[in-house]
Scaffold this active site. Structure first.
Site, mmCIF file in Angstrom:
data_model
loop_
_atom_site.group_PDB
_atom_site.id
_atom_site.type_symbol
_atom_site.label_atom_id
_atom_site.label_comp_id
_atom_site.label_asym_id
_atom_site.label_seq_id
_atom_site.Cartn_x
_atom_site.Cartn_y
_atom_site.Cartn_z
ATOM 1 C CD GLU A 33 -2.991 -0.720 -0.077
ATOM 2 O OE1 GLU A 33 -3.136 0.460 -0.471
ATOM 3 O OE2 GLU A 33 -3.546 -1.684 -0.622
ATOM 4 C CE1 TYR A 116 -6.511 3.050 -0.229
ATOM 5 C CE2 TYR A 116 -4.303 3.990 -0.104
ATOM 6 C CZ TYR A 116 -5.181 3.032 -0.602
ATOM 7 O OH TYR A 116 -4.718 2.057 -1.434
ATOM 8 C CG ASP A 134 -7.086 3.475 -4.794
ATOM 9 O OD1 ASP A 134 -8.301 3.646 -5.072
ATOM 10 O OD2 ASP A 134 -6.380 2.612 -5.340
ATOM 11 C CB CYS A 202 -20.545 5.070 -19.694
ATOM 12 S SG CYS A 202 -19.467 6.051 -18.634
#
Length: 345
Positions: A33, A116, A134, A202
């Protein structure tokens, strides 16, 4: 929720195989991370594997010296991440939290760990019900909720946290966070168009029915960032002195460690003279190479002068090292690029 079903089905069919993904080792998840905070997966993979091999657990990392930690981080940039990793490892040992902190509150106390990162570690390692926000997740959430509040502000982060809490699968936080992060990384990307025929992603999106950005035709405008600051120009003149090797001797050079509160703190560099408005002109016959390196708030104009000499000059704060031992020291990406260019010449 129907959105979970659609998201998990997509994830099951499309997710990448990553060395930290199927692990519940909080240490490995923490390292991954931190690396991925400012680094793409493709670039960070080799660094992660090399770092974990050298520092396989918290205690090993805590007992290392900072120079070595920085050397294994060399090339990733944002070196405060590596320094904070080292500090955090020492803190874990001192607090008796080995092998790793087990609550969100303890994880959040570690240097370099914000909400986060703490949420990511807590959910991926322990399946605790915290979101992992993120940049990819901010983009997905902005489009799902048609939210045009800048996500990189204090107000925006708070608002986005409230939004994702509405769809977080608290019983499967590990799966949910993995899926939504991967969806943002691979499908709901900054560009919504498929290059081959300019068809919008989309129109094929498995989350289309849940997405207000799609319904309101605003998805391609989201997310919104706060205005970026203007870049500051700096002019750096580096002097690479190299002693001419005599019989039985190796070439030597001069390097110094950056100690001030500035970029590349604690990394090494060649003797430097910073000028105000432009780079120094080279003297006739002097070999030099120019580079430009852009950081988040600064644009660095650098000129490296290559200077073979019979005797190395005396420069305060500089130390003499053999040219063949430069790999023992951590340098910035800018300096590594210059050394690579010299090696090719």
């Amino acid at each position: 929720m129907q959105i979970h079903t659609a998201l998990y089905r997509w994830y099951d069919q499309n997710h990448r195989v990553l060395p930290w993904r199927d692990s519940d080792d909080p240490y490995a998840i923490w390292i991954s991370e931190i690396i991925l905070q400012q680094t793409r997966v493709a670039q960070g993979m080799d660094y992660f594997l090399r770092f974990i091999q050298r520092f396989p657990d918290v205690r090993t990392l805590a007992e290392a010296n900072e120079d070595e930690v920085l050397r294994y981080w060399q090339g990733l940039g944002y070196y405060s991440r590596a320094r904070n990793l080292h500090k955090a490892a020492k803190m874990i040992v001192e607090q008796g939290w080995l092998p790793f902190p087990q609550t969100f509150e303890q994880i959040r106390l570690l240097p370099g760990v914000g909400d986060y990162t703490a949420g990511a570690i807590a959910s991926f390692a322990y399946n605790l019900p915290y979101p992992a926000m993120d940049g990819n997740v901010y983009r997905v959430v902005a489009r799902l909720f048609d939210c045009d509040i800048p996500f990189d502000t204090t107000q925006g982060k708070k608002h986005f946290h409230q939004l994702i809490e509405q769809i977080l699968d608290k019983s499967k936080a590990r799966l949910f966070n993995s899926a939504v992060m991967e969806f943002g990384a691979l499908y709901c990307t900054p560009s919504l168009y498929l290059s081959e025929d300019e068809v919008s992603r989309c129109t094929l999106c498995p989350l289309q029915v849940h997405c207000l950005g799609f319904q309101h035709h605003t998805a391609e405008l989201l997310p919104v960032r706060k205005p970026r600051p203007q870049l500051r120009d700096r002019y750096l003149n580096y002097y690479i002195y190299v002693s001419r090797a005599h019989e039985g001797e190796e070439p030597q050079t001069l390097i110094q460690q950056r100690t001030g509160k500035d970029i590349w703190q604690h990394l090494y560099e060649f003797p430097l003279r910073e000028t105000q408005d432009e780079l120094l002109p080279p003297e006739k016959g002097v070999v030099y190479r120019d580079f430009m390196h852009v950081l988040s708030h600064q644009r660095l104009h650098a000129r490296f002068f290559y200077l073979p000499v019979d005797t190395l000059p005396k420069i305060a704060g500089a130390m003499v090292v053999e040219w063949s031992r430069l790999d023992d020291y951590a340098f910035s990406r800018l300096t590594l690029n210059a050394l690579s260019a010299i090696a090719r010449d």
